[in-house]
Each structure stands twice: as C-alpha cells, then as structure tokens.
Design a protein around this motif. Structure first.
Motif, PDB file in Angstrom:
ATOM      1  N   ASP A   1      12.584  -2.596   2.039  1.00 22.59           N
ATOM      2  CA  ASP A   1      13.340  -3.316   1.014  1.00 22.59           C
ATOM      3  C   ASP A   1      12.692  -3.154  -0.355  1.00 22.59           C
ATOM      4  O   ASP A   1      13.361  -2.919  -1.361  1.00 22.59           O
ATOM      5  CB  ASP A   1      13.423  -4.805   1.360  1.00 22.59           C
ATOM      6  CG  ASP A   1      14.363  -5.088   2.525  1.00 22.59           C
ATOM      7  OD1 ASP A   1      15.231  -4.237   2.798  1.00 22.59           O
ATOM      8  OD2 ASP A   1      14.218  -6.146   3.151  1.00 22.59           O
ATOM      9  N   ILE A   2      11.371  -3.290  -0.403  1.00 22.47           N
ATOM     10  CA  ILE A   2      10.663  -3.168  -1.665  1.00 22.47           C
ATOM     11  C   ILE A   2      10.755  -1.737  -2.186  1.00 22.47           C
ATOM     12  O   ILE A   2      10.897  -1.498  -3.386  1.00 22.47           O
ATOM     13  CB  ILE A   2       9.193  -3.587  -1.487  1.00 22.47           C
ATOM     14  CG1 ILE A   2       9.113  -5.096  -1.209  1.00 22.47           C
ATOM     15  CG2 ILE A   2       8.371  -3.246  -2.721  1.00 22.47           C
ATOM     16  CD1 ILE A   2       7.748  -5.563  -0.780  1.00 22.47           C
ATOM     17  N   ALA A   3      10.711  -0.764  -1.284  1.00 25.96           N
ATOM     18  CA  ALA A   3      10.775   0.630  -1.702  1.00 25.96           C
ATOM     19  C   ALA A   3      12.100   0.950  -2.387  1.00 25.96           C
ATOM     20  O   ALA A   3      12.171   1.833  -3.245  1.00 25.96           O
ATOM     21  CB  ALA A   3      10.584   1.541  -0.490  1.00 25.96           C
ATOM     22  N   GLN A   4      13.151   0.231  -2.035  1.00 23.05           N
ATOM     23  CA  GLN A   4      14.464   0.476  -2.622  1.00 23.05           C
ATOM     24  C   GLN A   4      14.709  -0.352  -3.882  1.00 23.05           C
ATOM     25  O   GLN A   4      15.756  -0.241  -4.504  1.00 23.05           O
ATOM     26  CB  GLN A   4      15.545   0.154  -1.586  1.00 23.05           C
ATOM     27  CG  GLN A   4      15.474   1.050  -0.355  1.00 23.05           C
ATOM     28  CD  GLN A   4      16.338   0.547   0.772  1.00 23.05           C
ATOM     29  OE1 GLN A   4      17.148  -0.352   0.601  1.00 23.05           O
ATOM     30  NE2 GLN A   4      16.146   1.139   1.956  1.00 23.05           N
ATOM     31  N   ASP A   5      13.730  -1.168  -4.259  1.00 20.57           N
ATOM     32  CA  ASP A   5      13.887  -2.061  -5.393  1.00 20.57           C
ATOM     33  C   ASP A   5      13.901  -1.296  -6.704  1.00 20.57           C
ATOM     34  O   ASP A   5      13.115  -0.380  -6.919  1.00 20.57           O
ATOM     35  CB  ASP A   5      12.733  -3.086  -5.406  1.00 20.57           C
ATOM     36  CG  ASP A   5      12.684  -3.878  -6.703  1.00 20.57           C
ATOM     37  OD1 ASP A   5      13.766  -4.267  -7.175  1.00 20.57           O
ATOM     38  OD2 ASP A   5      11.577  -4.073  -7.215  1.00 20.57           O
ATOM     39  N   THR A   6      14.801  -1.685  -7.601  1.00 25.41           N
ATOM     40  CA  THR A   6      14.808  -1.195  -8.971  1.00 25.41           C
ATOM     41  C   THR A   6      14.231  -2.302  -9.840  1.00 25.41           C
ATOM     42  O   THR A   6      14.836  -3.377  -9.959  1.00 25.41           O
ATOM     43  CB  THR A   6      16.236  -0.865  -9.441  1.00 25.41           C
ATOM     44  OG1 THR A   6      16.759   0.145  -8.592  1.00 25.41           O
ATOM     45  CG2 THR A   6      16.224  -0.367 -10.877  1.00 25.41           C
TER      46      THR A   6
ATOM     47  N   MET B   1       4.201  -1.132  -4.543  1.00 27.31           N
ATOM     48  CA  MET B   1       4.310  -2.466  -3.966  1.00 27.31           C
ATOM     49  C   MET B   1       4.622  -2.404  -2.480  1.00 27.31           C
ATOM     50  O   MET B   1       4.115  -3.201  -1.693  1.00 27.31           O
ATOM     51  CB  MET B   1       5.381  -3.280  -4.690  1.00 27.31           C
ATOM     52  CG  MET B   1       5.438  -4.735  -4.260  1.00 27.31           C
ATOM     53  SD  MET B   1       3.907  -5.612  -4.688  1.00 27.31           S
ATOM     54  CE  MET B   1       4.234  -7.234  -3.989  1.00 27.31           C
ATOM     55  N   ALA B   2       5.435  -1.441  -2.084  1.00 23.83           N
ATOM     56  CA  ALA B   2       5.750  -1.299  -0.663  1.00 23.83           C
ATOM     57  C   ALA B   2       4.517  -0.910   0.140  1.00 23.83           C
ATOM     58  O   ALA B   2       4.311  -1.386   1.258  1.00 23.83           O
ATOM     59  CB  ALA B   2       6.861  -0.265  -0.470  1.00 23.83           C
ATOM     60  N   ARG B   3       3.692  -0.036  -0.421  1.00 25.79           N
ATOM     61  CA  ARG B   3       2.450   0.345   0.267  1.00 25.79           C
ATOM     62  C   ARG B   3       1.516  -0.855   0.394  1.00 25.79           C
ATOM     63  O   ARG B   3       0.893  -1.072   1.445  1.00 25.79           O
ATOM     64  CB  ARG B   3       1.766   1.484  -0.490  1.00 25.79           C
ATOM     65  CG  ARG B   3       2.379   2.843  -0.223  1.00 25.79           C
ATOM     66  CD  ARG B   3       1.624   3.956  -0.918  1.00 25.79           C
ATOM     67  NE  ARG B   3       2.141   4.190  -2.260  1.00 25.79           N
ATOM     68  CZ  ARG B   3       1.628   5.068  -3.118  1.00 25.79           C
ATOM     69  NH1 ARG B   3       0.574   5.788  -2.777  1.00 25.79           N
ATOM     70  NH2 ARG B   3       2.163   5.230  -4.309  1.00 25.79           N
TER      71      ARG B   3
ATOM     72  N   GLU C   1      -6.771   6.531   2.829  1.00 28.64           N
ATOM     73  CA  GLU C   1      -5.959   7.711   3.121  1.00 28.64           C
ATOM     74  C   GLU C   1      -4.532   7.307   3.480  1.00 28.64           C
ATOM     75  O   GLU C   1      -3.568   7.966   3.071  1.00 28.64           O
ATOM     76  CB  GLU C   1      -6.593   8.503   4.267  1.00 28.64           C
ATOM     77  CG  GLU C   1      -5.857   9.780   4.650  1.00 28.64           C
ATOM     78  CD  GLU C   1      -5.883  10.828   3.537  1.00 28.64           C
ATOM     79  OE1 GLU C   1      -5.091  11.784   3.628  1.00 28.64           O
ATOM     80  OE2 GLU C   1      -6.689  10.683   2.587  1.00 28.64           O
ATOM     81  N   GLN C   2      -4.384   6.229   4.239  1.00 28.17           N
ATOM     82  CA  GLN C   2      -3.054   5.742   4.579  1.00 28.17           C
ATOM     83  C   GLN C   2      -2.260   5.392   3.319  1.00 28.17           C
ATOM     84  O   GLN C   2      -1.072   5.717   3.200  1.00 28.17           O
ATOM     85  CB  GLN C   2      -3.159   4.512   5.489  1.00 28.17           C
ATOM     86  CG  GLN C   2      -1.821   3.858   5.814  1.00 28.17           C
ATOM     87  CD  GLN C   2      -1.985   2.622   6.679  1.00 28.17           C
ATOM     88  OE1 GLN C   2      -2.975   2.451   7.388  1.00 28.17           O
ATOM     89  NE2 GLN C   2      -1.012   1.719   6.619  1.00 28.17           N
ATOM     90  N   LEU C   3      -2.911   4.736   2.368  1.00 26.35           N
ATOM     91  CA  LEU C   3      -2.239   4.348   1.131  1.00 26.35           C
ATOM     92  C   LEU C   3      -1.888   5.571   0.278  1.00 26.35           C
ATOM     93  O   LEU C   3      -0.817   5.633  -0.332  1.00 26.35           O
ATOM     94  CB  LEU C   3      -3.119   3.389   0.342  1.00 26.35           C
ATOM     95  CG  LEU C   3      -3.231   1.975   0.916  1.00 26.35           C
ATOM     96  CD1 LEU C   3      -4.395   1.223   0.294  1.00 26.35           C
ATOM     97  CD2 LEU C   3      -1.931   1.208   0.708  1.00 26.35           C
ATOM     98  N   ARG C   4      -2.781   6.550   0.225  1.00 27.69           N
ATOM     99  CA  ARG C   4      -2.546   7.726  -0.625  1.00 27.69           C
ATOM    100  C   ARG C   4      -1.422   8.617  -0.088  1.00 27.69           C
ATOM    101  O   ARG C   4      -0.685   9.219  -0.857  1.00 27.69           O
ATOM    102  CB  ARG C   4      -3.829   8.550  -0.745  1.00 27.69           C
ATOM    103  CG  ARG C   4      -4.895   7.916  -1.612  1.00 27.69           C
ATOM    104  CD  ARG C   4      -6.015   8.910  -1.930  1.00 27.69           C
ATOM    105  NE  ARG C   4      -7.043   8.284  -2.744  1.00 27.69           N
ATOM    106  CZ  ARG C   4      -8.161   7.746  -2.269  1.00 27.69           C
ATOM    107  NH1 ARG C   4      -8.394   7.763  -0.968  1.00 27.69           N
ATOM    108  NH2 ARG C   4      -9.036   7.188  -3.072  1.00 27.69           N
ATOM    109  N   THR C   5      -1.310   8.704   1.213  1.00 28.64           N
ATOM    110  CA  THR C   5      -0.349   9.641   1.798  1.00 28.64           C
ATOM    111  C   THR C   5       1.032   9.023   2.003  1.00 28.64           C
ATOM    112  O   THR C   5       1.980   9.746   2.294  1.00 28.64           O
ATOM    113  CB  THR C   5      -0.862  10.176   3.142  1.00 28.64           C
ATOM    114  OG1 THR C   5      -1.126   9.068   4.028  1.00 28.64           O
ATOM    115  CG2 THR C   5      -2.141  10.985   2.950  1.00 28.64           C
ATOM    116  N   SER C   6       1.162   7.722   1.836  1.00 29.74           N
ATOM    117  CA  SER C   6       2.460   7.080   2.004  1.00 29.74           C
ATOM    118  C   SER C   6       3.419   7.528   0.903  1.00 29.74           C
ATOM    119  O   SER C   6       3.036   7.721  -0.254  1.00 29.74           O
ATOM    120  CB  SER C   6       2.308   5.558   1.953  1.00 29.74           C
ATOM    121  OG  SER C   6       3.578   4.929   1.940  1.00 29.74           O
TER     122      SER C   6
END
Length: 625
Positions: A232-237, A459-461, A449-454
């Motif tokens: 949901d956050i990833a789709q936020d404008t 905010m979604a990460r 690494e998980q955060l960088r490659t997402s």
C-alpha cells in the motif's frame, strides 16, 4: 487467552505433558488439561476471558478425532458460530474458540483465513493413516508459537513459551552461533529463528502442517498484513510534501477516519466476561486508547508505573492528567529499584530469549500489579509508532538527502536498531567470536542488504522491517510473555487489521512530514487529550538505566557481578578486559551508549545462566560442553 502445547512423538509420556503444562501455568491458571492420543498430544492452560463457565479445551469434533487447543481471542466468533450452526454444526457454548473445530472441518487448513483476532491455534487431526498437526498464528504476530524440530527427526514439539520446550528431554539449550551478534544488532532475534539453535517461532500470518513422519510444510497466508501495508505504501503518491504546508482536505479526512476506526476497535476490544483495564504511560498512544476506552466503559481502571526516588523522564504526572481528563480510576504503581536485581532473572526466564529493551522490567512489574488488582484484561497503545512513523530513526531515514532509490540512509537506520553500536560490538567480542562474525557475515549487513536490494520505495522498505520483523519479535512477544507471566491478557487496538490496513493506505506525509511524526494520530487525539500530553517532547516509556547504572546503585553492582571476568571467560564470547573498560567508562563519563551496552550484556549473560546455555565454540560444529 491461554497457553498451549503439544507434540508428535512416539516416546511422549504423561510426565512430559505435565511438565509442559506446569511451566506455562502462570499464563493459564483457571484450568489445565492435556490429551495423550497414541503418539500425539495436545494440551492447554486456560485463562478464562469469554464464556467463563464454558470453553473447555481441547475443543473436539467427530467423536474426538479432531482436537483443538487455542490461545488468544477470536473477535468474529459470533458471526462464525451463526454461519456454522446454519450449516448443521453443533457448537456447544458461546466461547470464542469453540468455533474452530467446525471451521476446520469446513475449510481445512485454510480455516485461519476466516479468523479475525489474535491467536495461536493447534489442530490435531486423527483421521487417516496417522496424526496430523495444523498450526496457525495471527496475521501480525500477537500470539507467539514456538516449535522444536531437529533435522532428520520425526519428533515435533510446540508450546506458547520457550522455557516449556526446554524442559522436554532432547530439547537442548544449544545457542545459535550468531545469537549474540544478532541480539546486540537488533535487540532481539528477528524472523523465524530464536537464540536457540533448534527452536523456531512461527512467523506472522503463517500456517504449518506437520505429519507423523516428520514432514513439515509452513507457508505465509495471502492475508499477510505486513506485506500488504508495504505494498500500500509503495503505491502511495505523496501529498502535502512541502515542509510546513497546511493540512488539506485529504489530511482532515484521514484524521477523521483514523479517529473513528481506532475508536471502534477500542470499543470492540472492551467486550469480555471479565473486567477490562487500560495501561496509561502518559504518552500519546496509550493515552488515546485510554480516552476512547473511557468513553465506552464508565469507571475504567487505568495503570501507570513509576520508580521510587528522583529519576529522569518521569511520566507519572502526564498519566495522571490523562486519568483526570478521562475520569478513570487511576492506579499509580511505584517500583523500588532496589528490588530490580532480584526480579531480573525472572523477567529473562519468562521472555525465553534475550530482549535488550529495559522496558521489560517495567512491563513485568506493571502487569503484576494489574493482576493483583483483579484484572485479567488490559488495553495498551503498542504498535502505533511502527504504523504511524513515530520513531526518530524513521524520520531521519526519510529526511536523508537522495532520491527514493538512494541508499545513504540505510546504514544509519540499521545502526539505530542496535542495542550496541557496531564499532563497540566488535571491540567487546573475543577474537575467536569476532573472526566468526567476520567470516559468516553480521546480521546488520544482511539487514542492510535487504533494504538496499528492495524495489519498494523508502517508506515501504522501512515498514517491512518495522512491522514485518521488529514489531512481532521485539514488541509483541515481550508484551505477551510478560503480561501472561501474571495471567493478564493484553489487547492491542493498534494491531487490529482495520487500523493496520488504514495506516498502510494513508499517504506517507500524513504520518511523517519533516520533523513531525505521527501527524494524523496527534491530530486525531486533539480533542480527547490534555494539551500537555500532545505538546510534550517524545520520550520512550522505559527504565532510566543511565541514571540507575551509576556508582552506589544496586543495579550497577549487580551488573558487575553478573558480568565478572571469570564468568565471561567461561563462556568465551565477550572479552573480559573490554567489558571491564565499559564499566570504567560508565563510571567516569556516564552515557546512554555505555549504559545501554551494559544493560544488553547483562541480559544476555542472565539468559545464559537461566537456561544453562552451552558454551559457544567457533569450530563450525555448534556449541560444546
């Protein structure tokens, strides 16, 4: 609310089941029962909250061929009961968990998809060629369920608490080799692994099927709230992103929706057949829950904890202002710091694995008082910071210059999760353990690494870590274990699906904008709380350990005794000279960093002592005697 346990094991005896039950009785003092059915078993310690006179476990169907034990609360049980009775199922009482056997017969292993609540459930299906266990936990991880299974073994045990599992023959207190580094890097182990090598925890929104031959299949259900909120956050404008921009109509609509949804969830969680209370720390989150609860529950009892003596960050006056504003019957708990050395071993034992938050001691004492005052249920404000962006590390990560794809914010954010800064951790380890971590890789590096490659936005990460990993491991398990240590069920309005999903749909700037945190939540509380609470600086609800770890204080003397050079040399993980230097630094130049490090090491050493954890060896072969 209960504690549950069970197994698939051809060698299980009634004695094993009695031991499992006895070690969890504090969480279920109202009834204890276990069923040994050939080479399988289930058991329950009950804390009676709904239909106090009914609800006997195990719940059964098909003349006992379906056996169910259950921990938690099912909030939509009335609707499910009506639907199932309409299909011809005979459900004997009005207890919430009584619907589960029929629900399982109707939907099989997909039955958790129909549950709204906090729960850990075990279904023992004795049909067919051999017994099958179906385990399930709620979507956000409010009710933990641990299990033991060694590779290439058919034996399988599960329980609501780690200490119970450790009492079973063959379940050794063998530490995971990385457990100390993981603990110091994130304050408690994240994910499915625990600090013990052969004990794991069911992840949120998961279901498992275990068969007699040892086959284990575990999967995350489609209703995975943590993943949903990140998407949901990833789709936020973003809206209103200019610093200082006035709140627009969209923001005001969000404020009203948050207020009404949260108020509705608080009122829903007040439904119980026993008295319900509220925890009121004096901060925004618990105060707002208290205010909404007091609207619907006249003469609501509220509880706050403070410490005898003069200590910094005392919040009791804020909590009292909230109580007076809301008209609650207020209980001020006063803890004596001189008692802390005697209490800490009990706290560590109930947690089962290390948790570096000093609030654990406060939480344990607070719920002891709630129980002694006659309450079995308490509402809290936990999880608001994760959902609505209440932490400094989140605002700093969002404010760091760079596009959404930039990763300059990652390392500072990961560092902010730690109990002990990475540079200091390295100095505290023995050479042997330092070499092991360098060779295998640190937990911090894997998180980074998980955060960088997402591919998600920033905010979604952050939400994947805060809600998907940290919230269940660091907060919810702590709250569950330390409240149930005194037979108190905690209900969590902010963890309800309606609130969680709403938080995920909100534009990021409605939660965090510049230095403003939890914008929409503060606005929603504006007419319900005193201005002093809304305008106060944010501070964590925790123990003032920097002040308590100073010369002449009993906590410092206790820590020096537990972390003595002789004990550290015995365990082989921490450099005695480096730890001694840490104490000297705290005595000469007290700091939050040194105090937090001492506290974290103290808790880890107490964990080793409480469970007889074997000495670690960097041989690649695990732990040795």
């Amino acid at each position: 609310m209960c504690r549950i346990f069970g197994c698939l094991d051809q060698e299980v005896t009634p004695h094993h089941l009695r031991t499992l039950s006895a070690l969890q009785r504090h969480g279920g003092p109202d009834a204890q029962v276990s069923r040994l059915l050939g080479d399988s078993a289930v058991g329950n310690n009950r804390l009676a909250i709904m239909d106090v006179d009914g609800g006997d476990q195990p719940y059964t169907e098909l003349a006992g061929r379906i056996q169910v034990v259950f921990n938690g609360e099912i909030y939509n049980h009335a609707r499910l009961r009506s639907e199932l009775r309409g299909k011809g199922y005979a459900i004997p009482d009005e207890c919430d968990g009584s619907v589960i056997p029929a629900l399982y017969l109707e939907h099989g292993a997909d039955f958790p998809e129909r549950l709204d609540g906090m729960y850990a459930v075990a279904v023992l299906d004795l049909r067919g060629d051999g017994p099958t266990l179906v385990l399930a936990v709620d979507d956000i991880g409010m009710k933990p369920l641990y299990y033991h299974r060694k590779p290439h073994e058919s034996r399988f045990y599960f329980a609501s608490e780690i200490p119970a599992l450790l009492a079973v023959p063959g379940v050794d207190p063998e530490p995971a080799q990385w457990s100390l580094d993981s603990y110091l890097a994130t304050k408690t182990p994240f994910g499915e692994e625990t600090a013990f090598r052969h004990i794991r925890v069911m992840p949120p929104a998961s279901t498992a099927v275990v068969r007699r031959d040892g086959e284990l299949r575990i999967w995350r259900r489609d209703r995975n709230i943590a993943q949903d909120i990140a998407q949901d956050i990833a789709q936020d404008t973003p809206q209103d992103t200019t610093p200082g921009a006035p709140a627009g109509a969209g923001f005001h609509a969000s404020v009203q929706e948050v207020r009404e949804v949260l108020r509705g969830e608080v009122r829903r969680l007040l439904v119980a057949d026993v008295p319900v209370s509220a925890i009121t720390s004096g901060g925004l989150d618990s105060s707002l829950v208290t205010a909404f609860a007091a609207e619907a529950a006249p003469a609501l009892h509220s509880f706050n904890i403070a410490y005898r003596g003069d200590w910094p960050a005392d919040e009791r006056h804020y909590a009292r202002e909230v109580a007076e504003r809301c008209g609650t019957v207020h209980h001020q708990v006063l803890a004596d710091p001189r008692s802390f050395p005697d209490l800490l071993p009990d706290v560590v034992w109930h947690l089962g694995q290390p948790n570096a938050d000093p609030i654990t001691l406060s939480t344990y004492l607070l719920f002891r008082e709630v129980s002694e005052a006659g309450f079995k249920v308490a509402l809290t404000g936990d999880a608001a910071d994760e959902l609505f962006g209440g932490y400094d590390r989140i605002t700093r990560a969002l404010a760091t210059a760079g596009s959404g794809d930039g990763d300059g914010w990652v390392d500072p954010y990961v560092e902010a999760l730690a109990a002990v800064p990475s540079a200091l951790r390295t100095r505290l380890y023995t050479g042997e353990y330092r070499d092991y971590i360098e060779r295998e890789g640190s937990v911090s590096s894997r998180l980074a690494e998980q955060l960088r490659t997402s591919r998600l936005n920033r905010m979604a990460r952050l939400s994947e870590i805060e809600i998907g990993l940290r919230l269940p491991a660091y907060h919810l398990r702590r709250v569950d274990h330390l409240s149930m240590a005194h037979a108190v069920e905690v209900r969590l309005p902010f963890c309800q699906p309606a609130v969680v999903r709403l938080a995920g749909r909100l534009p990021v700037d409605h939660k965090v904008l510049g230095d403003e945190r939890k914008r929409v939540l503060y606005a929603a509380a504006g007419t319900s709380l005193p201005r002093s609470v809304l305008d106060r600086p944010k501070q964590p609800f925790t123990l003032p350990i920097q002040a308590m770890l100073r010369s002449g204080e009993p906590l410092l003397d206790f820590a020096r005794s537990v972390l003595s050079p002789s004990r550290l040399r015995r365990d082989g993980l921490l450099d005695p000279a480096a730890v001694t230097g840490l104490f000297e630094r705290q005595l000469q130049r007290p700091s939050a960093t040194a105090a937090s490090a001492i506290w974290a090491l103290l808790i880890y050493q107490l964990w080793i002592d409480q469970f007889g954890v074997r000495r670690w060896a960097a041989t690649g072969q695990g732990a040795v005697r």
